[in-house]
Structure formats: structure tokens, C-alpha cells
Design an enzyme around this catalytic site. Structure first.
Site, PDB file in Angstrom:
ATOM      1  N   ILE A  12     -13.776  -5.348   6.311  1.00  0.00           N
ATOM      2  CA  ILE A  12     -14.519  -4.770   7.440  1.00  0.00           C
ATOM      3  C   ILE A  12     -14.587  -5.764   8.603  1.00  0.00           C
ATOM      4  O   ILE A  12     -14.252  -5.437   9.743  1.00  0.00           O
ATOM      5  CB  ILE A  12     -15.948  -4.352   6.992  1.00  0.00           C
ATOM      6  CG1 ILE A  12     -15.866  -3.315   5.860  1.00  0.00           C
ATOM      7  CG2 ILE A  12     -16.773  -3.846   8.164  1.00  0.00           C
ATOM      8  CD1 ILE A  12     -15.164  -2.018   6.219  1.00  0.00           C
ATOM      9  N   ILE A  48      -7.438   1.986  -3.230  1.00  0.00           N
ATOM     10  CA  ILE A  48      -7.198   3.407  -3.000  1.00  0.00           C
ATOM     11  C   ILE A  48      -7.580   3.778  -1.569  1.00  0.00           C
ATOM     12  O   ILE A  48      -8.635   3.387  -1.083  1.00  0.00           O
ATOM     13  CB  ILE A  48      -8.066   4.282  -3.942  1.00  0.00           C
ATOM     14  CG1 ILE A  48      -7.873   3.880  -5.396  1.00  0.00           C
ATOM     15  CG2 ILE A  48      -7.784   5.773  -3.720  1.00  0.00           C
ATOM     16  CD1 ILE A  48      -6.549   4.211  -5.982  1.00  0.00           C
ATOM     17  N   HIS A  94      -8.810   6.727  -0.203  1.00  0.00           N
ATOM     18  CA  HIS A  94      -9.332   8.051  -0.564  1.00  0.00           C
ATOM     19  C   HIS A  94      -9.051   9.036   0.563  1.00  0.00           C
ATOM     20  O   HIS A  94      -9.087   8.676   1.737  1.00  0.00           O
ATOM     21  CB  HIS A  94     -10.840   7.964  -0.822  1.00  0.00           C
ATOM     22  CG  HIS A  94     -11.188   7.142  -2.020  1.00  0.00           C
ATOM     23  ND1 HIS A  94     -11.118   7.646  -3.297  1.00  0.00           N
ATOM     24  CD2 HIS A  94     -11.576   5.854  -2.140  1.00  0.00           C
ATOM     25  CE1 HIS A  94     -11.465   6.691  -4.158  1.00  0.00           C
ATOM     26  NE2 HIS A  94     -11.751   5.591  -3.482  1.00  0.00           N
ATOM     27  N   CYS A  97       5.481 -20.228 -12.079  1.00  0.00           N
ATOM     28  CA  CYS A  97       5.638 -20.624 -10.681  1.00  0.00           C
ATOM     29  C   CYS A  97       4.481 -21.436 -10.133  1.00  0.00           C
ATOM     30  O   CYS A  97       4.605 -22.021  -9.066  1.00  0.00           O
ATOM     31  CB  CYS A  97       5.868 -19.384  -9.814  1.00  0.00           C
ATOM     32  SG  CYS A  97       4.527 -18.189  -9.923  1.00  0.00           S
TER      33      CYS A  97
END
Lengths: 417, 485
Positions: free
Chosen positions: B17, B52, B54, B445
């Protein structure tokens, strides 16, 4: 696209032995592709002694063992590319690799896949708790210590009694760390007996059997762990929890073949080993692709890797040179319940009787057992072996095994009183 | 650095945000500072969630959640294109196991219409046709074609990189401990003892947004953290499950989901339990409960491909909606708090909206030099072998693969360090370009990554941290104990 007779993927112990053996069996056009900046693979970070007792009848360190093979390789002028990562292998035996010259492809007549194994990680064993810095696989900590010259911590606990963990217990102690103990979830140790004696007992490091890490504490940095005893189903027993303050947790909880390239090529996978499914010649389900060493199944000793890989190299050479006769019978190799896995999984018989080498592990400690090979009609071979343990691979060399008149062979380990 | 410099805006918190607000603010001529208490951006909820996007059918119509989710989901594809962030519009299926669930799906379908989101009710047969690996016990599903997945790590980093490319300033390891209002301006104090002044403050402190607000006024909301635990499966088969699969929602949330990630892995989770705000641990009971539910949805889900478990904390709040407003008591203090799910999907819409509020308030001019795009990352996958070859010819380090699980070259790692908002830690590299995220979990790695970081940052390897300051990966010298802090 360049054509090569034999391409060997991996320049560690398996790749080196395969290359030398293929050369000595008549193939000159060989290329080894190695991802690291030097040959030798994981042996380079194994600076402890104990290698070569079977193969060279002398005790060597890992780099010394590798050096002997590298010298032999150089005598034969076998070509190798370093800092070269294979990114795909096709079922047509086209290999795509990448290095500082570019993305390149080679068409090989035969491939020996010798890419080694990986360490199992915390995620794979689902150890609950926080995810702080300070939890390392034993091999990574070994690399930091033996290649970069740095310790990862000072107060160390070890989960799993695999050999790398045991070796690291001694190594870190010698370098000034305090190793507080080793927990092993099984009721027996998974490491070699000599390592328990020389790496733990000699340094008064406690080994807790049937015990595991049940919680990890510390948001950013490891602060401590909780260990618990486990029951016969390997489930933690409530009330046995103990808190141990430490800044490092090393995991030595097993290895698994790094077989993804062959899997993607379409080679069938042995569900028990997670390596490729191979016949008695170490040939995968794709003709001309052979697999050997720890990418096939995880070995206890490098000596056995070398031995197996010499076979792979010879078999690849025979294939390239067209020395093989046709397959006259195809047999499936099955095993009884107390066997963890057996290699080969199938036998492509090219004559009625062949010398076959079986490699297998038992699932539990067995004091004395009859080992039997049979088909549906009769017993083909039997012998008695003592002190079988899961941590030690058993190798069975069977001469003149009858390979006709049946479509499968069953390996049975029968516990004797 | 001139600490007495007066900023137009200080954003507190560099989660997705804060970074989104920063990025959109740089469209204007503004002097912006972002303060982050961690050693990298996106290390709280933004770095541990389902990834996700949405579609927006679920939030109640009229709420901030519904508004920003729908706008954000629509913006996401083009933003990700500008910022070179992995995004895939894979759609979601919310599945039903009973007649009762079917009724809920009907209600959600109606809600979707009110929210302006396209959905479609599928029969059992239609569902199994597109997702044959789901349980044959299912009774139907609600398809939301606009849902997607995004790399939450990359999105956060790239929003900040783009903001910094356009002139924003980021300061890490600066935890705000006090805010004072002096006349028309605000003075921000950090734990390190630094002070910063600005005309405008944006509280985007996520889990701590109520605490930060409390420095200046009594918060109108309280963050009620809820933990979600997950399994991560390896990228074994990209087509095993093609959509994001949700359980039919209940009162406590959206339940366990199974979803592909942009890297082809599968996430299984999350749980939903109240927790201490700093408690990111996982526990066996919760994980086995998740496993049970996931196997009910998809009986053949291969848990032997499990490579990691993790947990993240949702910054839920007691008002059950996003709080996005200017403080009534303290003008020019903007509150952006309680950004719970669907916060990731809403992030870019919130960023645009809040930056517009600030522009109007401060009468900011348009930044004519604003470049909405970041420099593209170069990967073998994107270029194809032929073009990649030309690249290796120019820069051989593109031909040195460091991470074999995810096929990442040394040159890509160096690039991730050298950019604005560049990586300085092992975790920072992992979040940006994935070495360490694969099946080997960095066992192959990590040491190489540490060495590249040390070389690039002109440090000794003992100075390289895993994540936060103090999490040094190795000790100074072999037998030295001077570094034992």
C-alpha cells in the site's frame, strides 16, 4: 547443433568415473558438462578423510579422491566444460546447456546423467515454528566452512544423524563451535557406525534417538528449538518437550536425487528412489540415456558411486559402439515389503544367463536374513547376510542369473531368528 | 543527507500500500520520503499472502473493499505490464459441496452483479470439465473470470523501484516512534534518533497502522491480526489446477484456497486464527487441518511436492473495511489502515486514489518527467535462446546460472542489486528474482548469492544479512568470536 558420441552431465565422482570408463572401453568423443567452476563435485567440500578405502585401499580426503580421477581424465584428454549448466534434455538426446559462450545444443549418441543429489530441506520435512536465519542444511554449512572458511554459528544443534551432519558436528567443534547434540527421529542412526564413533562419541556430543525438533523459535534470528521424543509412529510425545538455546540448527535429514532434467525428458521415475527407473545396465526407459551415482539413488560411500559409474560408462560405450545384442527377454524386478528399494527395476536380458548386480536397502535393522531371488517357478539364488541396516546399501553380485522363462524376479529378504 | 529538509509527504510503511501510494504520488511534482522499519520493502503482510487478485464479487456492495477491489483488479494487468511484474489472469472458482453452499453461490452471484463483477454459476459437470483434478464430491462452482494472480513480492518492490526512479526517497530500518504536529507541519521521530518534517503524513503502516495513528490521535479502529498458514508446493505441473480454487466462504473468511502462483508453484492455505502481531510461526495442527481440507477439494493434490510452509499476518481491523481517509482532527494526515484481504488486489487503486487526494490537498503540479515503466528484467524465458545468446555475448554473466531450480543468472542477480530499491540481503534477492524459492530452498545457490551481494555492495561476506540487520549469514572469520553479538 554439434554432434557428440557421449555427453556426461555432471563432473563429480559419478561423471568422472563414467567418462574414464567409457574412454577405456573405446569411445573417444566424450564431453563432460559441469555446472561448477571445477571438477570433483561435492567431494571438493568434503575435506575429511574416509574416502577411497574400498576403491583405492587407502584413506583419502574428498578432494584427494577427486584429484585421482581428474588426473586420469587429463591423461586421456577427455574434454570438459566448466561453469556450464544443462537446462534441458530431450528424449531425442538433445542437450541444451548454458554457459558464458551462450545457449548451446548438442545431439548425443548416448548420455550419462550424473548430476548428483540435493539435501532435503526444512520445508520437505515440515518442521513447524518460525522461519529465522540460522537453519541450514548440513551441506550448505559445510560449504560455508570448508570452501569460504566461515562458521555459520557458535551454538549448534543438529537434526538428523545422516553422515554430513555427523561430519559437521566434529568439524564445527574443531573450529570452535559448541555442538549441543544430535536428534534422530528413527530408533537407529542413519549414519555410518564409524562416524557415530569418531564424530560424536569422541567429542561427547549426545545422540538422541527417537527424538526430533518440534518447534523453531526466533523471528529474525534463531533463538532456540524445542525437541521432543517420538512414538513408534514417529509422532511427538506430549510432555517430553525440551527447550534448547542455540543460534544454529543444521539439518542432515537425507538426500534425494536431483533428477528433474531426466524426468522432464520423459525417463520413467522409480517412485522409491525418486531417481530414474533403470535396467541392469543403468539405462533409463529412454534408450541411450544412462543414469548413475547419487542422481540414480543416494549412496553411502563415494567408492560405490565410482564403481557403479564405471559400469554406466562401459555400458554407454557398448551402446555407442553397437556392441550389444538384441533383448531376448524383459523382466520386472520386484521386492518384498522389508526392502526399501532395489536397483535395477527391470532387466533387459540379452542372453539366457547374465551376471547382474543388485543394489538395495532394507527398511529396518535386521540381525540375520536370507536373501533370495526367485521367479514364479523357483528360487534362482540365495545367501545369508548379517547385520542389515537401512543406512548401509547392500550390493549383490549374482553370477549367471537365469533370465528366461519368466517375466519377473522377486527379491526377498527373510528375517531369520 | 539533510535531515532538516522539509518533505511534502512522508509515507510511513513500505508494504504494497505504501509503495503504491508512493508510485502514484510521483506522477506529481512532490518531494516524497518513505520510511520503513524493516530492512526491505514488503516484509510484513505484503510478503506473505496468497498473491491473489480477487475479482471483487465477495466484498459487500458499497464498502471500500468492494470499490477498491473492483477498480484495482481491473488496473492490475496494465500496471503489472508497466512494472514488469508477473501477473496472470487465471480466473477463480469458488466451489460448493452442498445445497447450502449452492445457495451461498447464488447470493455471491447476485452480489457480483451489484459490484459490477462478471461471474457465472457452473454445474458440477462444467466445473469438473475445466478442473478435472477437483473432487467428484463437488456440487458446482462460481466462476469469476477476471480474478488473477500476481507476484506480491515483485509488485511491492517494483512499485517502489518505479517511485524511486521518479525521485522518491526510501529509508529502511527507520521505525517511527513518535509524531508531533508543529503548527501546520508534522515532525516524525524514528527509533534511530532521526527526525523528519513534512507537510503531509500518510499512515500506511499495515499491521501497525493503528499504533502509528495513536502517535497523533485516538484511532477510530483497532488492528486485529489474524494469522494464515500455508504450504508451498513445487512447480510440478502448471496445468494440474488452472484456476484459483476457493472454498465457499463462511463467516470467518474465504477459507482454504488452492492456487497456482505466478512462478507455477501451488499455494495451499491459509488458516485463519487470531494471533500475536509478531507471531509468524507455523504449527503442525493447523497445517494438518489445512491439508485435510485441501485434500477434500482435490484428493490427488501431491503433498510430497511440498517444499515449504509459511505464515503471514492479515492486518484485519475491528471495522471490517479499509480505513482510507484524511484525519478529521489533523489535516493533511492521511490514514490508510486495516488493509486486509482483498488488499493486494486493491493496492494499486488505493495508491491512485490516495495520491489524488494528496495532489488536490497540496495543489501538486503534474510531474511531466514521470515514467510509468521500469527497466525490463531480462530472463532466458522471456528472450528465447537466440536473443539470449546475443546478450551473453555482450555480458557473459548472463551465461552463468547461479540458481538451477529457477534458472537465474549471475547478471540477473547483479541487476536486482543495482536497481533502485535494490536487494541488499539474501531474502531480498529471493523476493525479487527467486533464487532460494525453488525446490532446493537455496541449499545450492545461497553461498553464491551471498558472495555476489558482498562483491556488489563492497562488503565482506560476514556483513551480508539473510533479512533484517543482525541476521548475518556467516561469522567474520573462522575462529574469531569478536563478531558474536
Amino acid at each position: 547443433m554439434i554432434n557428440r558420441d557421449l555427453v556426461i552431465v555432471g563432473g563429480g565422482s559419478a561423471g568422472l568415473a563414467s567418462a574414464i570408463s567409457a574412454y577405456d572401453n573405446g569411445v573417444n568423443d566424450i564431453l563432460i558438462l559441469e555446472r561448477n567452476g571445477e571438477l570433483g563435485g561435492i567431494l571438493n567440500q568434503c575435506i575429511h578423510p574416509g574416502f577411497g578405502l574400498h576403491h583405492f585401499n587407502e584413506e583419502l580426503t574428498g578432494p584427494e579422491y577427486a584429484h585421482k580421477y581428474i588426473e586420469e581424465l587429463k591423461k586421456r584428454n577427455i574434454q570438459y566444460f566448466l561453469n556450464t549448466q544443462v537446462i534441458s534434455i530431450s528424449n531425442e538426446k538433445i542437450i541444451t546447456y548454458i554457459n558464458q559462450t551462450g545457449v548451446n545444443t548438442i545431439k548425443a549418441k548416448a548420455i550419462v546423467f550424473a548430476a548428483g543429489c540435493n539435501e532435503r530441506t526444512r520445508g520437505q520435512i515440515s518442521t513447524p515454528g518460525c522461519r529465522p536465519k540460522g537453519v541450514y542444511t548440513a551441506g550448505l554449512a559445510q560449504r560455508y566452512l570448508n570452501i569460504e572458511g566461515r562458521l555459520v554459528g557458535k551454538k549448534v544443534y543438529i537434526l538428523g544423524s545422516g553422515d554430513i551432519g555427523l561430519i559437521m558436528a566434529r568439524r564445527m567443534t574443531l573450529e570452535g563451535a559448541k555442538v549441543l547434540g544430535v536428534s534422530e527421529i528413527m530408533p537407529y542412526s542413519n549414519g555410518l557406525k564409524r562416524n557415530i564413533a569418531q564424530c560424536l562419541n569422541d567429542f561427547n556430543i549426545p545422540l538422541r534417538l527417537s527424538n526430533t525438533v518440534t518447534k523453531i523459535f526466533g523471528r529474525d534470528k534463531l533463538e532456540g528449538i524445542e525437541i521432543s521424543d517420538v512414538d513408534s509412529n514417529l509422532r511427538p510425545i506430549k510432555g517430553t518437550e525440551k527447550y534448547i538455546e542455540c543460534d544454529t540448527l543444521l539439518l542432515s535429514v537425507g538426500l534425494y536425487p536431483f533428477n528433474s532434467l531426466l524426468k522432464e525428458a520423459g525417463c520413467l521415475v522409480n517412485k522409491e528412489t525418486k531417481g530414474s527407473l533403470v535396467d541392469q545396465n543403468l539405462e533409463t526407459s529412454i534408450e541411450g540415456i544412462f543414469s548413475t551415482g547419487n542422481v540414480l539413488h543416494v549412496h553411502d560411500l563415494v567408492d560405490f558411486v565410482s564403481e557403479e559409474s564405471e559400469r554406466a560408462g562401459k555400458n554407454a560405450a557398448d551402446y555407442i559402439l553397437g556392441k550389444r545384442s538384441n533383448v531376448i527377454n524383459k523382466l520386472e524386478v520386484k521386492h518384498s515389503l522389508n526392502v526399501g528399494y532395489v536397483i535395477p527395476s527391470i532387466i533387459n536380458a540379452r542372453s539366457e544367463n547374465e551376471d547382474i548386480i543388485f543394489s538395495f536397502r532394507v527398511k529396518k535393522n535386521i540381525k540375520k536374513a536370507s536373501i533370495i531371488l526367485k521367479n514364479s517357478a523357483k528360487i534362482l539364488y540365495s545367501c545369508i547376510k548379517k547385520n542389515l541396516v537401512p543406512s548401509e546399501m547392500i550390493k549383490l553380485k549374482v553370477k549367471n542369473l537365469e533370465l528366461i522363462g519368466t517375466d519377473n524376479i522377486q527379491l526377498e529378504v527373510i528375517e531369520n531368528e | 543527507m539533510n535531515l532538516n529538509q522539509e518533505y511534502d509527504v512522508i509515507i510511513i510503511g513500505a508494504g504494497v500500500i505504501g509503495c503504491a501510494i508512493a508510485r502514484y504520488l510521483m506522477r506529481f511534482d512532490v518531494n516524497l520520503l518513505v520510511l520503513e522499519k524493516h530492512n526491505d520493502v514488503g516484509d510484513e503482510a505484503s510478503g506473505a499472502n496468497s498473491g491473489i487478485v480477487h475479482s471483487g464479487y465477495d466484498p459487500l456492495p458499497g464498502t471500500n473493499k468492494a470499490k477498491f477491489n473492483v477498480i484495482g483488479a481491473n488496473m492490475m494487468k496494465s500496471v503489472c505490464e508497466e512494472l514488469d511484474v508477473a501477473y496472470e489472469n487465471i480466473g477463480s472458482l469458488t466451489i460448493s459441496f452442498s445445497e447450502e453452499d449452492n445457495a451461498t453461490l447464488e447470493k455471491l452471484h447476485e452480489r457480483a452483479i451489484k459490484n459490477g463483477v462478471e461471474t457465472k454459476i457452473l454445474t458440477k459437470e462444467e466445473t469438473l470439465e475445466i478442473e478435472p483434478n477437483l473432487s467428484s464430491e463437488i456440487k458446482g462452482a462460481l466462476l469469476a473470470p477476471s480474478a488473477g494472480i500476481v507476484s506480491p513480492f515483485a509488485l511491492t518492490v517494483k512499485l517502489m523501484e518505479n517511485a524511486m526512479d521518479n525521485g522518491a526517497q526510501l529509508m529502511l530500518n527507520e521505525e517511527v516512534v513518535k509524531i508531533e504536529k508543529i503548527g501546520e507541519i508534522y515532525k516524525v521521530f524514528t527509533k534511530k534518533g532521526n527526525e523528519f518534517i513534512a507537510k503531509t503524513i500518510v499512515d500506511a503502516a499495515g499491521l501497525y497502522s493503528d499504533e502509528v495513528l495513536e502517535f497523533i490521535e485516538k484511532p477510530s479502529f483497532k488492528v486485529t491480526p489474524r494469522k494464515g498458514e500455508y504450504f508451498v508446493l513445487d512447480h510440478f505441473n502448471r496445468n494440474f489446477i488452472k484456476h484459483t480454487i476457493f472454498m465457499c466462504p463462511t463467516k470467518v473468511g474465504k477459507g482454504v484456497l488452492i492456487s497456482k502462483t505466478t512462478s507455477g508453484n501451488y499455494l495451499v492455505g491459509p488458516s485463519n486464527d487470531s494471533c500475536d502481531i509478531t507471531d509468524v510461526s507455523t504449527d503442525s495442527e493447523t497445517l494438518s487441518e489445512i491439508k485435510k481440507i485441501a485434500l477434500k477439494i482435490c484428493p490427488t493434490l501431491p503433498f510430497d511436492e511440498n517444499i515449504r510452509q509459511f505464515s503471514g499476518i492479515r492486518p484485519n481491523s475491528d471495522v471490517d473495511d479499509f480505513v482510507i481517509k484524511e484525519s478529521e482532527k489533523n489535516p493533511n494526515f492521511f490514514i490508510v489502515g486495516g488493509i486486509m484481504s482483498p488488499g493486494l488486489a486493491s493496492s494499486v487503486a488505493i495508491g491512485e486514489y490516495v495520491s489524488n487526494l494528496i495532489k488536490d490537498k497540496l495543489s501538486l503540479k503534474i510531474n511531466k518527467k514521470f515514467n510509468s515503466r521500469v527497466r525490463q528484467h531480462i530472463t532466458l524465458k522471456k528472450l528465447g535462446a537466440e536473443l539470449y545468446n546475443h546478450l551473453i555475448f555482450r555480458e557473459p554473466l548472463y551465461g552463468r546460472l547461479v540458481c538451477r531450480c529457477e534458472k537465474i543468472s549471475e547478471a540477473e542477480i547483479i541487476d536486482a542489486i543495482r536497481r533502485n530499491c535494490g536487494a541488499t540481503t539474501v531474502k531480498g534477492i529471493k523476493k525479487r528474482i527467486r533464487p532460494g524459492f525453488g525446490k532446493c530452498q537455496g541449499t545450492f545457490c545461497e553461498a553464491e548469492v551471498v558472495k555476489i551481494l558482498a562483491k556488489e555492495l563492497r562488503k565482506d561476506i560476514s556483513e551480508i544479512c539473510y533479512s533484517e540487520l543482525g541476521t548475518n549469514v556467516v561469522l567474520k572469520s573462522l575462529k574469531g568470536d569478536s563478531d558474536d553479538k
